[in-house]
Scaffold this active site. Structure first.
Site, PDB file in Angstrom:
ATOM      1  N   ARG A  92       0.832  -1.211   0.000  1.00 27.99           N
ATOM      2  CA  ARG A  92       0.000   0.000   0.000  1.00 27.99           C
ATOM      3  C   ARG A  92       0.871   1.267   0.000  1.00 27.99           C
ATOM      4  O   ARG A  92       0.465   2.309   0.503  1.00 27.99           O
ATOM      5  CB  ARG A  92      -0.949  -0.002   1.206  1.00 27.99           C
ATOM      6  N   ASP A 103     -14.573  -3.879  -3.860  1.00 27.24           N
ATOM      7  CA  ASP A 103     -15.586  -2.924  -3.401  1.00 27.24           C
ATOM      8  C   ASP A 103     -16.404  -2.323  -4.537  1.00 27.24           C
ATOM      9  O   ASP A 103     -17.448  -1.708  -4.286  1.00 27.24           O
ATOM     10  CB  ASP A 103     -14.925  -1.790  -2.609  1.00 27.24           C
TER      11      ASP A 103
END
Length: 364
Positions: free
Chosen positions: A78, A141
Site C-alpha cells: 500500500r 468494493d
C-alpha cells in the site's frame, strides 16, 4: 506482429489483493508479447518495488497457470509515494525521484498499474510527473468511478453470498439473529448485492445511516409473524446518524476507539432492543482470496487485452473502464481521489426496498 509505440513496459499490482489480478496481468502481457512483440517487466510489491528497483523480466513461462490463480504473483503493498514523501533509506532519493530513475534505468516506455482508488490516484500523479501510465480498475468494493464494474467484485460477491446462504440455515435452525459483516469501508456495493442475493432481512450500508430502533422494529415484526430468525448484512463502514455527521478525522478516531467491529456493535444493540440472541460472523479476508470466478476471469482478460492495445497506440494517462458493455479509456485525473458510492435512487436499492428489505433508515 503489429506496430507498437511501446517496446518495453512495466506492470505492477498495488493495494489490497483481489481475484483476477493474475488473470489481468496475464492478459496484458500475453497480448503485448504475441500481438505486438513488446517486452514486459514485472515490478514486485507495487509502488514500493518501483521505488526500490525490484523488477524482473516476464516471459511467457511466467504467465502459465495465472488465469485461475488468486492473489498476485508480483506481490503488492500500500505504498503511496506522494503521501508525506521522505528520502528512501534504500535509494537515498525521494520516492518519485527513485521511481523516475528506475523507469529510465529499466528502459520502460510505459507503466501499467493494476489497483483500486489509491493505486490509480497515484498513477494519475505519476502521469502528471511525466511517466506514460495506464490504469486498470481492481477492487472487490466496486467503488471506482467511471466504470460499471471492477474485476474482483464478482468473485467477492459469490463468496459473501455463499456465506450468507450457509448462515441462513444455522439462523433458521437455532432461531437467532445472524449478523454478517461484509467488506466496504466507504461504499456498500458488496453488502447491498450480497444482501439481496442472500435474502438478507436487513442490509446496512455506509450510504444510508442506520437507526437501530428501525432495525429492531423489523426484527420484532418478523418475530411476531412467526419468523424466529433474521439475517442482518452489515458493511464494515455502516454508521449511525451521529457518525454520519462527523468529519473524516473524527469518524476514523471514533472507529479506532471501538473495541470491536461494527457487526458486533449492531448485534449488541439488537440484543438489547429485542431480547433475541445474536451471533456475528465477520467474513474479512475470505472475500479477497481464492480462485476468481469465470466472470472475473473474462472481465480481467478484457481489461488486460485492451490495455495492450492502449500501450501499442501510445494512448496514455487513462484508466480503462467498463461502460455499457464496452472497454473505454477515461482520463486518470477524472477518477483520482474519487469514490463511487451508491446513489440513493440506484435500482438495486429500489429492488431491496421492494422486497421488504430494511435498509436501516425506515423499514416497511
Amino acid at each position: 506482429m503489429q506496430q507498437s509505440v511501446v517496446k518495453r513496459f512495466g506492470i505492477l499490482t498495488s493495494g489490497g489483493d483481489a481475484p483476477g489480478l493474475n488473470a489481468a496481468l496475464r492478459a496484458v502481457c500475453r497480448t503485448a508479447m504475441i500481438k505486438y512483440g513488446m517486452e514486459a517487466i514485472g515490478i514486485k510489491n507495487g509502488y514500493r518495488g518501483l521505488i526500490q528497483g525490484e523488477m524482473i523480466p516476464l516471459e511467457t513461462d511466467n504467465l502459465v497457470g495465472l488465469l485461475t490463480a488468486g492473489g498476485t504473483i508480483l506481490g503488492t503493498s500500500r505504498e503511496k509515494p506522494f503521501k508525506k514523501p521522505e528520502i528512501d533509506k534504500e535509494t537515498g532519493l525521494y520516492p518519485v525521484e527513485a521511481i523516475k530513475n528506475n523507469y529510465k534505468k529499466w528502459g520502460l516506455d510505459a507503466l501499467v498499474c493494476l489497483g483500486g482508488n489509491g493505486t490509480n490516484t497515484t498513477a494519475s500523479r505519476l502521469y502528471d510527473a511525466g511517466l506514460n501510465v495506464i490504469g486498470l480498475p481492481k477492487t472487490i468494493d466496486n467503488d471506482i468511478v467511471e466504470t460499471d464494474m471492477t474485476f474482483g467484485f464478482h468473485t467477492a460477491l459469490d463468496v459473501a453470498t455463499d456465506a450468507i446462504d450457509r448462515l441462513h440455515n444455522t439462523a433458521h435452525s437455532h432461531s437467532r439473529i445472524m449478523v454478517i459483516e461484509v467488506m466496504g469501508h466507504k461504499a456498500g456495493w458488496l453488502s447491498l448485492y450480497a444482501g439481496v442475493a442472500g435474502g438478507g432481512d436487513v442490509i446496512l450500508i455506509p450510504e444510508i445511516p442506520y437507526n437501530i430502533d428501525s432495525v429492531a422494529q423489523k426484527i420484532k415484526e418478523r418475530r411476531d409473524a412467526g419468523k424466529n430468525f433474521s439475517i442482518i448484512v452489515v458493511a464494515e463502514g455502516a454508521m449511525n446518524p451521529e457518525e454520519a455527521l462527523m468529519d473524516k478525522k473524527t469518524f476514523k478516531k471514533a472507529r479506532a476507539a471501538m473495541p470491536y467491529s461494527i457487526a458486533y456493535r449492531v448485534a449488541h444493540e439488537l440484543e438489547e432492543a429485542t431480547g433475541l440472541e445474536s451471533r456475528v460472523t465477520v467474513l474479512g479476508y475470505l472475500q479477497r482470496g481464492g480462485t476468481p470466478s469465470p466472470y472475473d476471469r473474462v472481465l480481467a482478460s478484457r481489461f488486460g487485452t485492451a490495455a495492450a492495445d492502449f500501450l501499442a497506440r501510445g494512448d496514455f494517462g487513462n484508466l480503462l473502464a467498463l461502460q455499457n458493455g464496452h472497454i473505454v479509456g477515461v482520463p486518470l485525473k477524472q477518477i483520482a481521489g474519487q469514490i463511487k458510492r451508491i446513489p440513493l435512487d440506484h435500482p438495486m436499492i429500489k429492488v431491496a426496498r421492494n422486497l421488504g428489505t430494511c435498509l436501516g433508515d425506515f423499514c416497511e
